[in-house]
Design a protein around this motif. Structure first.
Motif, PDB file in Angstrom:
ATOM      1  N   ALA A 218       8.664   1.437 -17.178  1.00 52.06           N
ATOM      2  CA  ALA A 218       8.415   2.152 -18.435  1.00 52.06           C
ATOM      3  C   ALA A 218       7.273   3.131 -18.239  1.00 52.06           C
ATOM      4  CB  ALA A 218       8.084   1.168 -19.562  1.00 52.06           C
ATOM      5  N   ILE A 219       7.157   4.081 -19.162  1.00 52.02           N
ATOM      6  CA  ILE A 219       6.073   5.055 -19.079  1.00 52.02           C
ATOM      7  C   ILE A 219       4.731   4.346 -19.231  1.00 52.02           C
ATOM      8  CG2 ILE A 219       7.546   6.862 -20.005  1.00 52.02           C
ATOM      9  CD1 ILE A 219       6.123   6.623 -22.644  1.00 52.02           C
ATOM     10  N   VAL A 220       3.704   4.878 -18.577  1.00 50.38           N
ATOM     11  CA  VAL A 220       2.364   4.288 -18.622  1.00 50.38           C
ATOM     12  C   VAL A 220       1.604   4.942 -19.778  1.00 50.38           C
ATOM     13  CG1 VAL A 220       0.237   3.869 -17.356  1.00 50.38           C
ATOM     14  CG2 VAL A 220       2.427   3.894 -16.144  1.00 50.38           C
ATOM     15  N   ARG A 221       1.387   4.178 -20.852  1.00 49.46           N
ATOM     16  CA  ARG A 221       0.790   4.719 -22.068  1.00 49.46           C
ATOM     17  C   ARG A 221      -0.730   4.673 -22.072  1.00 49.46           C
ATOM     18  NH1 ARG A 221       2.642   8.100 -25.408  1.00 49.46           N
ATOM     19  NH2 ARG A 221       1.247   7.245 -26.973  1.00 49.46           N
ATOM     20  N   CYS A 222      -1.334   3.677 -21.398  1.00 49.03           N
ATOM     21  CA  CYS A 222      -2.789   3.526 -21.474  1.00 49.03           C
ATOM     22  C   CYS A 222      -3.311   2.820 -20.237  1.00 49.03           C
ATOM     23  CB  CYS A 222      -3.191   2.760 -22.741  1.00 49.03           C
ATOM     24  SG  CYS A 222      -2.381   1.155 -22.934  1.00 49.03           S
ATOM     25  N   MET A 223      -4.617   3.031 -19.981  1.00 45.00           N
ATOM     26  CA  MET A 223      -5.274   2.419 -18.843  1.00 45.00           C
ATOM     27  C   MET A 223      -6.695   2.028 -19.222  1.00 45.00           C
ATOM     28  SD  MET A 223      -4.129   4.921 -15.734  1.00 45.00           S
ATOM     29  CE  MET A 223      -4.810   3.802 -14.520  1.00 45.00           C
ATOM     30  N   ALA A 224      -7.227   0.998 -18.551  1.00 45.51           N
ATOM     31  CA  ALA A 224      -8.610   0.576 -18.777  1.00 45.51           C
ATOM     32  C   ALA A 224      -9.152  -0.007 -17.487  1.00 45.51           C
ATOM     33  CB  ALA A 224      -8.692  -0.448 -19.900  1.00 45.51           C
ATOM     34  N   PHE A 225     -10.495   0.062 -17.329  1.00 45.74           N
ATOM     35  CA  PHE A 225     -11.152  -0.424 -16.124  1.00 45.74           C
ATOM     36  C   PHE A 225     -12.079  -1.589 -16.446  1.00 45.74           C
ATOM     37  CE2 PHE A 225     -10.595   4.182 -15.368  1.00 45.74           C
ATOM     38  CZ  PHE A 225      -9.819   4.115 -14.224  1.00 45.74           C
ATOM     39  N   ASP A 226     -12.180  -2.525 -15.509  1.00 48.05           N
ATOM     40  CA  ASP A 226     -13.219  -3.553 -15.516  1.00 48.05           C
ATOM     41  C   ASP A 226     -13.910  -3.439 -14.165  1.00 48.05           C
ATOM     42  OD1 ASP A 226     -14.842  -5.775 -15.405  1.00 48.05           O
ATOM     43  OD2 ASP A 226     -13.417  -7.108 -16.379  1.00 48.05           O
ATOM     44  N   LEU A 227     -14.984  -2.636 -14.132  1.00 47.98           N
ATOM     45  CA  LEU A 227     -15.610  -2.307 -12.858  1.00 47.98           C
ATOM     46  C   LEU A 227     -16.286  -3.502 -12.207  1.00 47.98           C
ATOM     47  CD1 LEU A 227     -17.058   1.214 -13.674  1.00 47.98           C
ATOM     48  CD2 LEU A 227     -14.886   0.605 -12.633  1.00 47.98           C
ATOM     49  N   GLU A 228     -16.819  -4.435 -13.008  1.00 49.63           N
ATOM     50  CA  GLU A 228     -17.498  -5.594 -12.434  1.00 49.63           C
ATOM     51  C   GLU A 228     -16.516  -6.461 -11.657  1.00 49.63           C
ATOM     52  OE1 GLU A 228     -19.575  -7.712 -15.429  1.00 49.63           O
ATOM     53  OE2 GLU A 228     -21.049  -6.124 -15.780  1.00 49.63           O
ATOM     54  N   ARG A 229     -15.311  -6.620 -12.172  1.00 47.22           N
ATOM     55  CA  ARG A 229     -14.297  -7.446 -11.502  1.00 47.22           C
ATOM     56  C   ARG A 229     -13.365  -6.625 -10.621  1.00 47.22           C
ATOM     57  NH1 ARG A 229     -15.071  -9.508 -16.600  1.00 47.22           N
ATOM     58  NH2 ARG A 229     -15.555 -11.737 -16.727  1.00 47.22           N
ATOM     59  N   LYS A 230     -13.597  -5.303 -10.582  1.00 46.64           N
ATOM     60  CA  LYS A 230     -12.777  -4.411  -9.773  1.00 46.64           C
ATOM     61  C   LYS A 230     -11.303  -4.543 -10.130  1.00 46.64           C
ATOM     62  CE  LYS A 230     -16.134  -4.625  -6.038  1.00 46.64           C
ATOM     63  NZ  LYS A 230     -16.395  -4.939  -4.632  1.00 46.64           N
ATOM     64  N   ARG A 231     -11.039  -4.447 -11.428  1.00 52.48           N
ATOM     65  CA  ARG A 231      -9.683  -4.542 -11.933  1.00 52.48           C
ATOM     66  C   ARG A 231      -9.342  -3.304 -12.762  1.00 52.48           C
ATOM     67  NH1 ARG A 231      -9.765  -8.045  -8.748  1.00 52.48           N
ATOM     68  NH2 ARG A 231      -9.150 -10.235  -8.981  1.00 52.48           N
ATOM     69  N   ILE A 232      -8.091  -2.901 -12.689  1.00 53.08           N
ATOM     70  CA  ILE A 232      -7.581  -1.801 -13.494  1.00 53.08           C
ATOM     71  C   ILE A 232      -6.338  -2.305 -14.219  1.00 53.08           C
ATOM     72  CG2 ILE A 232      -6.608   0.523 -13.470  1.00 53.08           C
ATOM     73  CD1 ILE A 232      -8.262   1.009 -10.919  1.00 53.08           C
ATOM     74  N   CYS A 233      -6.283  -2.071 -15.521  1.00 57.06           N
ATOM     75  CA  CYS A 233      -5.169  -2.560 -16.331  1.00 57.06           C
ATOM     76  C   CYS A 233      -4.390  -1.369 -16.877  1.00 57.06           C
ATOM     77  CB  CYS A 233      -5.699  -3.415 -17.484  1.00 57.06           C
ATOM     78  SG  CYS A 233      -4.396  -4.178 -18.481  1.00 57.06           S
ATOM     79  N   SER A 234      -3.065  -1.440 -16.801  1.00 55.36           N
ATOM     80  CA  SER A 234      -2.213  -0.394 -17.353  1.00 55.36           C
ATOM     81  C   SER A 234      -1.208  -1.005 -18.315  1.00 55.36           C
ATOM     82  CB  SER A 234      -1.483   0.350 -16.225  1.00 55.36           C
ATOM     83  OG  SER A 234      -0.607  -0.521 -15.528  1.00 55.36           O
ATOM     84  N   GLY A 235      -0.904  -0.260 -19.380  1.00 59.71           N
ATOM     85  CA  GLY A 235       0.040  -0.732 -20.380  1.00 59.71           C
ATOM     86  C   GLY A 235       1.224   0.207 -20.488  1.00 59.71           C
ATOM     87  N   GLY A 236       2.437  -0.360 -20.547  1.00 56.65           N
ATOM     88  CA  GLY A 236       3.651   0.443 -20.608  1.00 56.65           C
ATOM     89  C   GLY A 236       4.373   0.301 -21.932  1.00 56.65           C
ATOM     90  N   ARG A 237       5.316   1.204 -22.190  1.00 55.21           N
ATOM     91  CA  ARG A 237       6.069   1.176 -23.444  1.00 55.21           C
ATOM     92  C   ARG A 237       7.008  -0.022 -23.516  1.00 55.21           C
ATOM     93  NH1 ARG A 237       8.380   6.701 -25.852  1.00 55.21           N
ATOM     94  NH2 ARG A 237       6.172   6.872 -26.382  1.00 55.21           N
ATOM     95  N   ASN A 238       7.226  -0.701 -22.388  1.00 59.27           N
ATOM     96  CA  ASN A 238       8.077  -1.877 -22.396  1.00 59.27           C
ATOM     97  C   ASN A 238       7.327  -3.132 -22.846  1.00 59.27           C
ATOM     98  OD1 ASN A 238       6.420  -2.131 -20.187  1.00 59.27           O
ATOM     99  ND2 ASN A 238       8.043  -2.599 -18.725  1.00 59.27           N
ATOM    100  N   GLY A 239       6.057  -2.965 -23.257  1.00 55.76           N
ATOM    101  CA  GLY A 239       5.289  -4.106 -23.767  1.00 55.76           C
ATOM    102  C   GLY A 239       4.580  -4.915 -22.710  1.00 55.76           C
ATOM    103  N   LEU A 240       4.610  -4.471 -21.458  1.00 57.80           N
ATOM    104  CA  LEU A 240       3.974  -5.207 -20.365  1.00 57.80           C
ATOM    105  C   LEU A 240       2.623  -4.613 -20.007  1.00 57.80           C
ATOM    106  CD1 LEU A 240       6.949  -5.830 -17.905  1.00 57.80           C
ATOM    107  CD2 LEU A 240       5.974  -7.426 -19.572  1.00 57.80           C
ATOM    108  N   LEU A 241       1.667  -5.484 -19.681  1.00 55.75           N
ATOM    109  CA  LEU A 241       0.386  -5.086 -19.121  1.00 55.75           C
ATOM    110  C   LEU A 241       0.371  -5.437 -17.644  1.00 55.75           C
ATOM    111  CD1 LEU A 241      -2.126  -6.302 -21.871  1.00 55.75           C
ATOM    112  CD2 LEU A 241      -1.495  -3.942 -21.365  1.00 55.75           C
ATOM    113  N   ARG A 242      -0.060  -4.518 -16.819  1.00 52.76           N
ATOM    114  CA  ARG A 242      -0.159  -4.769 -15.380  1.00 52.76           C
ATOM    115  C   ARG A 242      -1.628  -4.738 -14.968  1.00 52.76           C
ATOM    116  NH1 ARG A 242       4.460  -4.222 -12.174  1.00 52.76           N
ATOM    117  NH2 ARG A 242       6.346  -3.729 -13.368  1.00 52.76           N
ATOM    118  N   LEU A 243      -2.034  -5.703 -14.147  1.00 53.64           N
ATOM    119  CA  LEU A 243      -3.402  -5.803 -13.688  1.00 53.64           C
ATOM    120  C   LEU A 243      -3.435  -5.488 -12.199  1.00 53.64           C
ATOM    121  CD1 LEU A 243      -6.232  -6.561 -14.719  1.00 53.64           C
ATOM    122  CD2 LEU A 243      -5.821  -8.889 -13.892  1.00 53.64           C
ATOM    123  N   TRP A 244      -4.245  -4.464 -11.854  1.00 50.06           N
ATOM    124  CA  TRP A 244      -4.315  -3.982 -10.487  1.00 50.06           C
ATOM    125  C   TRP A 244      -5.670  -4.334  -9.879  1.00 50.06           C
ATOM    126  CZ3 TRP A 244       0.214  -1.494  -9.035  1.00 50.06           C
ATOM    127  CH2 TRP A 244       1.039  -1.065 -10.083  1.00 50.06           C
TER     128      TRP A 244
END
Length: 250
Positions: A218-244
Motif C-alpha cells: 500500500a502507499i506509504v502515508r506517514c513516517m516517524a522516527f525513534d532515534l534513541e532506539r534507532k527505529r523508523i515506523c511507516s504507516g500504509g493505507r492498508n492499515g499496517l504499521l511497519r517498524l524498520w
C-alpha cells in the motif's frame, strides 16, 4: 495530537476538538471551519494551534488564552500540509505552492513556487534551517534562505508517484510515496551544512541515500522516527504499521 491527558483532533466536519483521554469525552470545540480540516500542528510549549484545509486559509489559535490569533489567507486552493517551527508556519497547497508565514505578525514571508502539481507534504530541517516540500509531481525539493530570499537549491526524483510524507530528523530524512515505497536518507554528523554545498550527495548537502526498502502492498502515508532506539515506523493505507531497524550509528 496528544498533550498530557488531552487529545486534539481535526475532521472533515470542519471542527477541531479537544478530548479527555481519561473519560473519552469531548471537552471543547477549539475551532470551526467552513470546510474539512485536513491538517494541523500544535506546539505544547506555547499553546499555539495551527489548522487548515478546504477553505484555503490557515487558522491560528492560542489554546491557553482561548482565542483565535490569525486567519492566514493567500492560498487559492485546499491546504494539504502544515508545519510549525518556532514563529514560522509552512503550508503546502493544491495551488502548487508552499508558503512561509510569521505566526507573531500573521503575514506571509515567502511563496515557494517550483512544483508541477499540488504540494502534499512540507517539512523543516533543523540541521540546515531549510524547507523540504513534496508534490504530486514526484519531486522532493529543498529550499534555503539566501540573502533574505527563499529559493529552491536542490531537487531529486526517486519515486514514481506523489510524495505523501516527509519526516526530517537531525541525521535522518524519510520520504513516503504513493508508489508504495519509501526512501531513507542519512546525514553523517561531520557532513552537516547547507543544502547547496558541493560533493556527491542526493538532495541537499550531506544527505546521502541510505536505503530504499522493498515496496509494500500500500502507499506509504506517514513516517516517524525513534532515534534513541534507532527505529523508523511507516504507516500504509492498508492499515499496517511497519517498524524498520536503522543500523547506522546516529
Amino acid at each position: 495530537m496528544l498533550s498530557g491527558e488531552r487529545v486534539l483532533t481535526c475532521a472533515h466536519d470542519g471542527t477541531v476538538k479537544m478530548w479527555d483521554v481519561r473519560t473519552d469525552t469531548c471537552v471543547a470545540t477549539v475551532g470551526r471551519f467552513s470546510g474539512a480540516v485536513l491538517c494541523m500542528e500544535y506546539d505544547d510549549a506555547t499553546g499555539i494551534l495551527a489548522a487548515a484545509g478546504r477553505d484555503t486559509a490557515a487558522n491560528i489559535w492560542d489554546i491557553r488564552a482561548g482565542k483565535q490569533m490569525h486567519k492566514l489567507s493567500g492560498h487559492s486552493k485546499w491546504i494539504r500540509s502544515i508545519r510549525m517551527v518556532g514563529d514560522t508556519l509552512i503550508t503546502g497547497s493544491d495551488d502548487w505552492t508552499a508558503r512561509m508565514w510569521s505566526l507573531s505578525r500573521g503575514t506571509c514571508d515567502a511563496v515557494l513556487a517550483c512544483h508541477g502539481g499540488p504540494i502534499l507534504s512540507t517539512e523543516y530541517s533543523t540541521s540546515d534551517k531549510g524547507v523540504i516540500t513534496g508534490s504530486t509531481d514526484g519531486l522532493v525539493r529543498f529550499w534555503e534562505n539566501a540573502e533574505g530570499v527563499i529559493r529552491c537549491v536542490k531537487n531529486f526524483t526517486i519515486h514514481t508517484a506523489a510524495i505523501l510524507s516527509i519526516n526530517a530528523g537531525e541525521h535522518w530524512l524519510g520520504i513516503g510515496a504513493a508508489d508504495n515505497s519509501m526512501s531513507l536518507f542519512h546525514r553523517p554528523q561531520e557532513r552537516l551544512g547547507s543544502f547547496s554545498g558541493n560533493g556527491p550527495k542526493a538532495g541537499g548537502s550531506g544527505w546521502q541515500l541510505y536505503r530504499t526498502p522493498p515496496k509494500t502492498a500500500a502507499i506509504v502515508r506517514c513516517m516517524a522516527f525513534d532515534l534513541e532506539r534507532k527505529r523508523i515506523c511507516s504507516g500504509g493505507r492498508n492499515g499496517l504499521l511497519r517498524l524498520w531497524d536503522a543500523t547506522i550509528n546516529i
